[in-house]
Design a protein around this motif. Sequence first.
Motif, PDB file in Angstrom:
ATOM      1  N   VAL A   1     -34.096  64.170 -76.844  1.00 52.06           N
ATOM      2  CA  VAL A   1     -33.470  65.245 -76.062  1.00 52.06           C
ATOM      3  C   VAL A   1     -33.822  65.096 -74.584  1.00 52.06           C
ATOM      4  O   VAL A   1     -34.986  64.875 -74.233  1.00 52.06           O
ATOM      5  CB  VAL A   1     -33.970  66.627 -76.574  1.00 52.06           C
ATOM      6  CG1 VAL A   1     -33.332  67.763 -75.791  1.00 52.06           C
ATOM      7  CG2 VAL A   1     -33.673  66.792 -78.067  1.00 52.06           C
ATOM      8  N   LEU A   2     -32.808  65.237 -73.716  1.00 52.27           N
ATOM      9  CA  LEU A   2     -33.025  65.117 -72.269  1.00 52.27           C
ATOM     10  C   LEU A   2     -33.244  66.489 -71.638  1.00 52.27           C
ATOM     11  O   LEU A   2     -32.507  67.435 -71.911  1.00 52.27           O
ATOM     12  CB  LEU A   2     -31.782  64.467 -71.634  1.00 52.27           C
ATOM     13  CG  LEU A   2     -31.711  64.489 -70.108  1.00 52.27           C
ATOM     14  CD1 LEU A   2     -32.752  63.547 -69.489  1.00 52.27           C
ATOM     15  CD2 LEU A   2     -30.312  64.089 -69.615  1.00 52.27           C
ATOM     16  N   ASP A   3     -34.264  66.612 -70.767  1.00 58.17           N
ATOM     17  CA  ASP A   3     -34.474  67.817 -69.955  1.00 58.17           C
ATOM     18  C   ASP A   3     -34.160  67.426 -68.510  1.00 58.17           C
ATOM     19  O   ASP A   3     -34.955  66.749 -67.846  1.00 58.17           O
ATOM     20  CB  ASP A   3     -35.932  68.284 -70.100  1.00 58.17           C
ATOM     21  CG  ASP A   3     -36.233  69.546 -69.272  1.00 58.17           C
ATOM     22  OD1 ASP A   3     -35.493  69.817 -68.314  1.00 58.17           O
ATOM     23  OD2 ASP A   3     -37.219  70.241 -69.590  1.00 58.17           O
ATOM     24  N   ALA A   4     -32.985  67.820 -68.020  1.00 55.81           N
ATOM     25  CA  ALA A   4     -32.569  67.441 -66.666  1.00 55.81           C
ATOM     26  C   ALA A   4     -33.106  68.462 -65.659  1.00 55.81           C
ATOM     27  O   ALA A   4     -32.644  69.593 -65.616  1.00 55.81           O
ATOM     28  CB  ALA A   4     -31.047  67.366 -66.598  1.00 55.81           C
ATOM     29  N   GLY A   5     -34.099  68.042 -64.867  1.00 58.45           N
ATOM     30  CA  GLY A   5     -34.765  68.942 -63.913  1.00 58.45           C
ATOM     31  C   GLY A   5     -35.874  69.694 -64.624  1.00 58.45           C
ATOM     32  O   GLY A   5     -35.794  70.891 -64.850  1.00 58.45           O
ATOM     33  N   CYS A   6     -36.948  68.950 -64.989  1.00 53.10           N
ATOM     34  CA  CYS A   6     -37.928  69.496 -65.950  1.00 53.10           C
ATOM     35  C   CYS A   6     -39.106  70.219 -65.345  1.00 53.10           C
ATOM     36  O   CYS A   6     -39.938  70.768 -66.076  1.00 53.10           O
ATOM     37  CB  CYS A   6     -38.432  68.362 -66.841  1.00 53.10           C
ATOM     38  SG  CYS A   6     -39.346  67.107 -65.912  1.00 53.10           S
TER      39      CYS A   6
ATOM     40  N   GLY B   1     -42.834  71.017 -66.751  1.00 52.63           N
ATOM     41  CA  GLY B   1     -42.702  70.807 -68.194  1.00 52.63           C
ATOM     42  C   GLY B   1     -42.982  71.984 -69.110  1.00 52.63           C
ATOM     43  O   GLY B   1     -43.099  71.777 -70.319  1.00 52.63           O
ATOM     44  N   GLY B   2     -43.075  73.197 -68.591  1.00 53.44           N
ATOM     45  CA  GLY B   2     -43.272  74.362 -69.475  1.00 53.44           C
ATOM     46  C   GLY B   2     -42.219  74.394 -70.583  1.00 53.44           C
ATOM     47  O   GLY B   2     -42.561  74.403 -71.777  1.00 53.44           O
ATOM     48  N   PRO B   3     -40.909  74.374 -70.250  1.00 53.39           N
ATOM     49  CA  PRO B   3     -39.874  74.405 -71.291  1.00 53.39           C
ATOM     50  C   PRO B   3     -39.950  73.210 -72.233  1.00 53.39           C
ATOM     51  O   PRO B   3     -39.797  73.343 -73.444  1.00 53.39           O
ATOM     52  CB  PRO B   3     -38.564  74.373 -70.488  1.00 53.39           C
ATOM     53  CG  PRO B   3     -38.914  74.891 -69.139  1.00 53.39           C
ATOM     54  CD  PRO B   3     -40.326  74.473 -68.898  1.00 53.39           C
ATOM     55  N   MET B   4     -40.213  72.055 -71.675  1.00 50.01           N
ATOM     56  CA  MET B   4     -40.247  70.837 -72.497  1.00 50.01           C
ATOM     57  C   MET B   4     -41.287  70.950 -73.606  1.00 50.01           C
ATOM     58  O   MET B   4     -41.032  70.597 -74.770  1.00 50.01           O
ATOM     59  CB  MET B   4     -40.601  69.678 -71.545  1.00 50.01           C
ATOM     60  CG  MET B   4     -41.131  68.464 -72.182  1.00 50.01           C
ATOM     61  SD  MET B   4     -41.812  67.375 -70.933  1.00 50.01           S
ATOM     62  CE  MET B   4     -40.313  66.802 -70.224  1.00 50.01           C
ATOM     63  N   ARG B   5     -42.457  71.488 -73.270  1.00 51.24           N
ATOM     64  CA  ARG B   5     -43.524  71.600 -74.275  1.00 51.24           C
ATOM     65  C   ARG B   5     -43.147  72.621 -75.352  1.00 51.24           C
ATOM     66  O   ARG B   5     -43.349  72.395 -76.540  1.00 51.24           O
ATOM     67  CB  ARG B   5     -44.864  71.959 -73.609  1.00 51.24           C
ATOM     68  CG  ARG B   5     -45.490  70.770 -72.898  1.00 51.24           C
ATOM     69  CD  ARG B   5     -46.806  71.102 -72.243  1.00 51.24           C
ATOM     70  NE  ARG B   5     -46.681  71.954 -71.066  1.00 51.24           N
ATOM     71  CZ  ARG B   5     -46.310  71.535 -69.869  1.00 51.24           C
ATOM     72  NH1 ARG B   5     -46.046  70.267 -69.676  1.00 51.24           N
ATOM     73  NH2 ARG B   5     -46.198  72.381 -68.852  1.00 51.24           N
ATOM     74  N   ALA B   6     -42.541  73.737 -74.915  1.00 50.97           N
ATOM     75  CA  ALA B   6     -42.141  74.761 -75.892  1.00 50.97           C
ATOM     76  C   ALA B   6     -41.070  74.197 -76.824  1.00 50.97           C
ATOM     77  O   ALA B   6     -41.101  74.401 -78.040  1.00 50.97           O
ATOM     78  CB  ALA B   6     -41.610  75.987 -75.159  1.00 50.97           C
ATOM     79  N   ILE B   7     -40.121  73.441 -76.255  1.00 47.42           N
ATOM     80  CA  ILE B   7     -38.988  72.926 -77.031  1.00 47.42           C
ATOM     81  C   ILE B   7     -39.434  71.807 -77.978  1.00 47.42           C
ATOM     82  O   ILE B   7     -39.043  71.778 -79.152  1.00 47.42           O
ATOM     83  CB  ILE B   7     -37.856  72.502 -76.049  1.00 47.42           C
ATOM     84  CG1 ILE B   7     -37.216  73.783 -75.491  1.00 47.42           C
ATOM     85  CG2 ILE B   7     -36.820  71.602 -76.708  1.00 47.42           C
ATOM     86  CD1 ILE B   7     -36.394  73.623 -74.251  1.00 47.42           C
ATOM     87  N   ALA B   8     -40.302  70.930 -77.489  1.00 46.67           N
ATOM     88  CA  ALA B   8     -40.811  69.848 -78.350  1.00 46.67           C
ATOM     89  C   ALA B   8     -41.636  70.449 -79.490  1.00 46.67           C
ATOM     90  O   ALA B   8     -41.487  70.045 -80.648  1.00 46.67           O
ATOM     91  CB  ALA B   8     -41.648  68.873 -77.531  1.00 46.67           C
TER      92      ALA B   8
ATOM     93  N   VAL C   1     -38.797  64.887 -76.317  1.00 46.63           N
ATOM     94  CA  VAL C   1     -38.120  65.343 -75.103  1.00 46.63           C
ATOM     95  C   VAL C   1     -38.469  64.411 -73.943  1.00 46.63           C
ATOM     96  O   VAL C   1     -39.633  64.084 -73.720  1.00 46.63           O
ATOM     97  CB  VAL C   1     -38.506  66.805 -74.757  1.00 46.63           C
ATOM     98  CG1 VAL C   1     -37.711  67.304 -73.556  1.00 46.63           C
ATOM     99  CG2 VAL C   1     -38.275  67.727 -75.962  1.00 46.63           C
ATOM    100  N   VAL C   2     -37.420  64.004 -73.205  1.00 48.59           N
ATOM    101  CA  VAL C   2     -37.611  63.168 -72.025  1.00 48.59           C
ATOM    102  C   VAL C   2     -37.183  63.993 -70.819  1.00 48.59           C
ATOM    103  O   VAL C   2     -36.031  64.410 -70.724  1.00 48.59           O
ATOM    104  CB  VAL C   2     -36.745  61.883 -72.101  1.00 48.59           C
ATOM    105  CG1 VAL C   2     -36.961  61.021 -70.867  1.00 48.59           C
ATOM    106  CG2 VAL C   2     -37.045  61.102 -73.368  1.00 48.59           C
ATOM    107  N   GLY C   3     -38.134  64.248 -69.911  1.00 49.18           N
ATOM    108  CA  GLY C   3     -37.827  65.070 -68.734  1.00 49.18           C
ATOM    109  C   GLY C   3     -37.673  64.206 -67.506  1.00 49.18           C
ATOM    110  O   GLY C   3     -38.343  63.185 -67.361  1.00 49.18           O
ATOM    111  N   ILE C   4     -36.774  64.649 -66.616  1.00 52.56           N
ATOM    112  CA  ILE C   4     -36.619  63.955 -65.330  1.00 52.56           C
ATOM    113  C   ILE C   4     -36.687  65.004 -64.221  1.00 52.56           C
ATOM    114  O   ILE C   4     -36.120  66.092 -64.354  1.00 52.56           O
ATOM    115  CB  ILE C   4     -35.298  63.129 -65.287  1.00 52.56           C
ATOM    116  CG1 ILE C   4     -35.180  62.348 -63.982  1.00 52.56           C
ATOM    117  CG2 ILE C   4     -34.069  63.997 -65.495  1.00 52.56           C
ATOM    118  CD1 ILE C   4     -34.093  61.265 -63.997  1.00 52.56           C
TER     119      ILE C   4
END
Length: 363
Positions: A129-134, A137-144, A151-154
Amino acid sequence: MDTYTLFFTASLIGIGLYWFLFVLGSAEQKGKHVVHLSSGSISAEKVLDNYNQYSSFFRRPKEILETAEDKVPAFVDTFYNLVTDIYEWGWGQSFHFSPSIPGKSHREATRLHEEMVVHLLGSKPGDRVLDAGCGVGGPMRAIAAHSGSNVVGITINEYQVKRARIHNKKAGLDGLCQVITGNFLSMPFDNDSFDAAYSIEATCHAPKLEEVYAEIFRVLKPGGMYVSYEWVTTELYDNGDEDQVEIVQGIERGDALPGLRSYRDIAEIARKVGFEVVKEKDLAKPPAKPWWSRLKMGKVAYWRNHILVTVLSWIGIAPQGTVDVHEMLCKTAVYLTKGGETGIFTPMYMILCRKPESSVNSS
Ligand SMILES: C=C(CC[C@@H](C)[C@H]1CC[C@H]2C3=CC[C@H]4[C@H](C)[C@@H](O)CC[C@]4(C)[C@H]3CC[C@]12C)C(C)C
Ligand SMILES: C[S@@+](CC[C@H](N)C(=O)[O-])C[C@H]1O[C@@H](n2cnc3c(N)ncnc32)[C@H](O)[C@@H]1O
């Protein structure tokens, strides 16, 4: 003064200082402490200069699109060098809003808003899953953590990548979460390489929404879902009303936005780049409770924070210019609150899209 009085006075000053710096200045989510405020990748002596350049660039956001669109990502990067630590200290590791929920803390409400992404995308263990504008990384950790997906954040900001990696490791989620520095208008990923994608309050920084949507479309696999929480003006916004225009420009100036879009444009742009629009909804609309209530409640906290930042900058712990950045954020909070109260602005216009099974990438 006798020894006893001297000792008593020194102890009082010591306790006062400890309380001022370590109790009042404590980090919202164990992210940042006030005594560690930096300005990202900008060296301390260049902070004021960078702030002045940023604020003159974003003084007239609408004109940017006509004259200097290509410079936007670099100024957005400067903006996040200036604000990332202050955001983490005063808000937490998720740089977005969420509707307030009676009986739930800001942290819990934030997490629910993020987990909604998992349900909308239908993400599952093993998905990429891509996180565009991460951000950090708060959301990325919750979502993963909620979905078990990778999750791959940029993010355009290198300092945020550094912070996100530290947080991912601390949370034991570095196996599921990866972060890279890059521009979401031109991403270093292969065509059709993600099962799903999302962006939370990030694509508003793109000068042209079609450019970032087209790029996300390109990297998604056919059948892949994309959800975005967009910052937009609502149906109540009247661009002939001077007070409303001032609110919108205040939001743009203090949040590095090259012109807020209307909610009407979002689905049209998504379709233009090839997406099927599954759903669109302003998540701020009642029965949702105000997303801006935490900004309003913070008036005393802003005053306290402002004193803290001023003292730290004065004694040379925080870089010079931090006070100006903090002052800009205080003003921004007022404009955002007005935008919410008048209902002319929402930071959570949700759009859910699908890349058609039959689609072929143009590049
Ligand atoms: C999506 C974006 C950012 C949204 C929010 C996370 C931030 C918008 C305004 C920020 C803040 C305003 C006031 C600050 C306060 C003066 C300071 O003492 C502590 C931090 C603030 C509360 C700060 C926190 C983050 C925001 C709420 C944009 C940029 C697209
Ligand atoms: C308000 S923050 C939101 C961060 C994250 N989505 C969250 O909710 O915590 C916006 C993010 O978009 C990123 N961003 C803005 N313009 C970008 C660009 N051109 N390329 C990559 N990232 C960008 C910023 O660096 C920042 O991380």
